[in-house]
Design an enzyme around this catalytic site. Structure first.
Site, short mmCIF file in Angstrom:
data_model
loop_
_atom_site.label_atom_id
_atom_site.label_comp_id
_atom_site.label_asym_id
_atom_site.label_seq_id
_atom_site.Cartn_x
_atom_site.Cartn_y
_atom_site.Cartn_z
N SER A 136 -3.64 -1.59 -4.26
CA SER A 136 -5.26 -1.43 -4.39
C SER A 136 -5.93 -1.47 -3.55
O SER A 136 -5.55 -0.73 -2.36
CB SER A 136 -5.57 -2.15 -5.79
OG SER A 136 -6.04 -1.43 -6.23
N ASP A 166 -0.75 1.22 -9.64
CA ASP A 166 -1.62 0.21 -8.86
C ASP A 166 -0.37 -0.70 -8.73
O ASP A 166 -0.01 -1.68 -9.51
CB ASP A 166 -2.66 0.10 -9.85
CG ASP A 166 -3.00 -0.96 -9.07
OD1 ASP A 166 -3.31 -1.45 -7.89
OD2 ASP A 166 -5.10 -0.42 -9.15
#
Length: 255
Positions: free
Chosen positions: A40, A152
């Site tokens: 991320s 993610d």
């Protein structure tokens, strides 16, 4: 024998500025980094460091950006943010380079929603891999790539120490951006992000020899005005961890 040192940079939205602070201090103390992986916002920082970016210049550029406009909210079928602005930013700051072209070996972590497994990018465009790695489910639209539906990496691997271990690191330094708060979530974004943090909490520190946890006060992942504060906390936490890092390195060299 000098150990191979790997960095694992965790996710955490705007808290990712803390990674820049940690990286600056590691460089200041001449701690070598032989490989790096990120999830991320940690993927963004890892990519820039692996490319050899000037950290002071990166700090100035990133702090000057209007992050609210970059993360422009709209109404899409699979999320509120399509992520095109962030991907264009990454294309610019990475000069549209591939993962194979970095000065330091780099891995970027995402998750395949269809196969329910972690995906580790070790080749291809950096910007594309980062875009997948930041695709927070329910907020960012997922990325469709080669039959995969990518979101993610934080979903399954909030701080990829295991990935760095697989890269061949002898000593792993993980930067965990999690923070605890008892504040009541105010909107759907807060609910989603808090839920993801709870899901990945037990996986944050896997395989790490030393864990740096810079975020010492409640800061939401979308608190866009807290970048400077996060960066300063990263610097402070890295300085505090430096004695332990040096000790681990010296012990390894004596073995």
């Amino acid at each position: 024998m000098q150990p191979k040192i790997g960095l694992a940079l965790g996710g955490g939205g705007i808290r990712g500025f803390a990674h820049l602070g940690v990286l600056k201090i590691l460089k200041q103390y001449h701690i070598p980094v032989h490989m790096i992986a990120g999830t991320s916002s940690g993927a963004m920082a890892a990519a820039l460091y692996a490319l050899g970016a000037d950290l002071d210049m990166t700090e100035k550029i990133f702090l000057s950006l209007n992050w609210k406009s970059l993360v422009k909210v709209g109404l899409h079928r699979t999320g509120f943010v399509d992520g095109r602005n962030l991907m264009e930013l990454m294309r610019m700051v990475t000069k549209d380079k591939n993962i194979e072209e970095t000065a330091i070996p780099l891995r970027i972590v995402a998750v395949d929603l269809i196969k329910r497994e972690t995906v580790v990018f070790d080749q291809g465009k950096i910007a594309d891999a980062v875009r997948a790695s930041i695709a927070i489910p329910g907020i960012f639209t997922p990325v469709q790539k080669e039959g995969r539906l990518l979101v993610d990496g934080f979903v399954l691997n909030g701080c990829p120490g295991d990935v760095v271990r697989d890269m061949g690191a002898d000593i792993i330094i993980a930067v965990n951006l999690s923070t605890r708060t008892e504040d009541v979530p105010e909107n759907i974004f807060d609910v989603v992000l808090r839920s993801l943090e709870l899901m990945s909490e037990t996986k944050q520190e896997n395989c790490a020899d030393i864990v740096i946890t810079p975020i010492v006060k409640p800061i939401g992942q979308l608190d866009f005005n807290k970048g400077t504060e996060c960066l300063q906390m990263g610097e402070a936490a890295a300085r505090q961890a430096m004695a332990r890092i040096v000790e681990i390195m010296e012990n390894y060299e004596r073995c």
